[in-house]
Design a protein around this motif. Sequence first.
Motif, PDB file in Angstrom:
ATOM      1  N   PHE A 197      44.023  37.546 119.394  1.00  0.00           N
ATOM      2  CA  PHE A 197      43.765  38.341 117.999  1.00  0.00           C
ATOM      3  C   PHE A 197      44.625  37.807 117.003  1.00  0.00           C
ATOM      4  O   PHE A 197      44.845  38.672 116.075  1.00  0.00           O
ATOM      5  CB  PHE A 197      44.002  39.747 118.221  1.00  0.00           C
ATOM      6  N   THR A 253      43.815  34.595 115.116  1.00  0.00           N
ATOM      7  CA  THR A 253      43.101  33.753 114.532  1.00  0.00           C
ATOM      8  C   THR A 253      41.624  34.105 114.355  1.00  0.00           C
ATOM      9  O   THR A 253      40.994  34.353 115.377  1.00  0.00           O
ATOM     10  CB  THR A 253      43.155  32.285 115.287  1.00  0.00           C
ATOM     11  N   LEU A 254      41.122  33.765 113.213  1.00  0.00           N
ATOM     12  CA  LEU A 254      39.708  33.987 112.833  1.00  0.00           C
ATOM     13  C   LEU A 254      38.826  33.018 112.962  1.00  0.00           C
ATOM     14  O   LEU A 254      39.277  31.843 112.459  1.00  0.00           O
ATOM     15  CB  LEU A 254      39.432  34.981 111.611  1.00  0.00           C
ATOM     16  N   LEU A 255      37.531  32.685 113.236  1.00  0.00           N
ATOM     17  CA  LEU A 255      36.559  31.899 113.198  1.00  0.00           C
ATOM     18  C   LEU A 255      35.383  32.461 112.406  1.00  0.00           C
ATOM     19  O   LEU A 255      34.633  33.209 113.072  1.00  0.00           O
ATOM     20  CB  LEU A 255      36.195  31.399 114.569  1.00  0.00           C
ATOM     21  N   SER A 275      29.114  35.442 110.368  1.00  0.00           N
ATOM     22  CA  SER A 275      29.687  35.914 111.725  1.00  0.00           C
ATOM     23  C   SER A 275      31.248  35.716 111.905  1.00  0.00           C
ATOM     24  O   SER A 275      31.669  34.830 111.082  1.00  0.00           O
ATOM     25  CB  SER A 275      29.182  35.052 112.798  1.00  0.00           C
ATOM     26  N   ILE A 276      31.788  36.747 112.410  1.00  0.00           N
ATOM     27  CA  ILE A 276      33.366  36.639 112.530  1.00  0.00           C
ATOM     28  C   ILE A 276      33.405  36.706 113.909  1.00  0.00           C
ATOM     29  O   ILE A 276      33.186  37.679 114.665  1.00  0.00           O
ATOM     30  CB  ILE A 276      33.836  37.657 111.755  1.00  0.00           C
ATOM     31  N   LYS A 277      34.137  35.674 114.510  1.00  0.00           N
ATOM     32  CA  LYS A 277      34.864  36.040 115.913  1.00  0.00           C
ATOM     33  C   LYS A 277      36.595  35.994 115.723  1.00  0.00           C
ATOM     34  O   LYS A 277      36.937  35.333 114.827  1.00  0.00           O
ATOM     35  CB  LYS A 277      34.356  34.741 116.614  1.00  0.00           C
ATOM     36  N   VAL A 278      37.145  36.563 116.651  1.00  0.00           N
ATOM     37  CA  VAL A 278      38.332  36.388 116.779  1.00  0.00           C
ATOM     38  C   VAL A 278      38.878  35.802 118.246  1.00  0.00           C
ATOM     39  O   VAL A 278      38.088  36.009 118.936  1.00  0.00           O
ATOM     40  CB  VAL A 278      39.061  37.945 116.675  1.00  0.00           C
ATOM     41  N   ASP A 279      39.992  35.222 118.079  1.00  0.00           N
ATOM     42  CA  ASP A 279      40.345  34.524 119.508  1.00  0.00           C
ATOM     43  C   ASP A 279      41.183  35.485 120.477  1.00  0.00           C
ATOM     44  O   ASP A 279      41.283  36.599 120.380  1.00  0.00           O
ATOM     45  CB  ASP A 279      41.269  33.257 119.156  1.00  0.00           C
ATOM     46  N   CYS A 280      41.475  34.775 121.434  1.00  0.00           N
ATOM     47  CA  CYS A 280      41.723  35.647 122.617  1.00  0.00           C
ATOM     48  C   CYS A 280      43.026  36.437 122.448  1.00  0.00           C
ATOM     49  O   CYS A 280      43.409  37.288 123.116  1.00  0.00           O
ATOM     50  CB  CYS A 280      42.168  34.581 123.971  1.00  0.00           C
TER      51      CYS A 280
END
Lengths: 120, 120
Positions: free
Chosen positions: A87, A89-91, A80-85
Amino acid sequence: MRQENFSQTDVKLDFEKSPDGLVPVIVTDIANGQVLMLAYMNAQSYQLTLETKEMWYWSRSRQELWHKGDTSGHYQYVKSIKVDCDFDTLLIAVDQVGPACHTGTRSCFFTDVIAMREEN
Amino acid sequence: MRQENFSQTDVKLDFEKSPDGLVPVIVTDIANGQVLMLAYMNAQSYQLTLETKEMWYWSRSRQELWHKGDTSGHYQYVKSIKVDCDFDTLLIAVDQVGPACHTGTRSCFFTDVIAMREEN
């Protein structure tokens, strides 16, 4: 590898926030949520990661694309890939083959600066 | 606040690896290990964090010291600090008051880029 079924959303990352045009990527273990490492992506390595579902970074020390696992065998398969509020930083949760760290430990974060003392 | 019993190790961080002299800090929730946010520290904010056991950052957008919680009330109390294998990234577990994100969500990572589809 088994074909997996991902949903994907187009997101425009902010590569300009950092003076070197890179975004930091926090990598966690899909098995248990442990933080394994942090590395950096430029636009090209991010694109390669999206396309291959394997982790590609930009190596700041070698100044070159870095396909994690190519020399060590310790590949990271994207789950999975999430991006922060904002845009920048990636998690990314991965299926990590072997240790994430070049020292041979599972996680790069094995050195304590501050820890709670055990109560007796 | 209850006085807590920490062990602390002197570690020399590598602030020179990044062109802006900052180290990225991964912040996790001590309660469950969730990654809450990523922000940056310079040498001064790191020192203040060690001294106060509350999170101090360097704000890249405002170019000033940022004591998390001072305007929002959403303070972060340090529970543990780890550093990575090459001493240029911090992993800090905190007791987070309220949401970590300025949008009001607990974590800044609420936007999916890639997610596994639910199987039917």
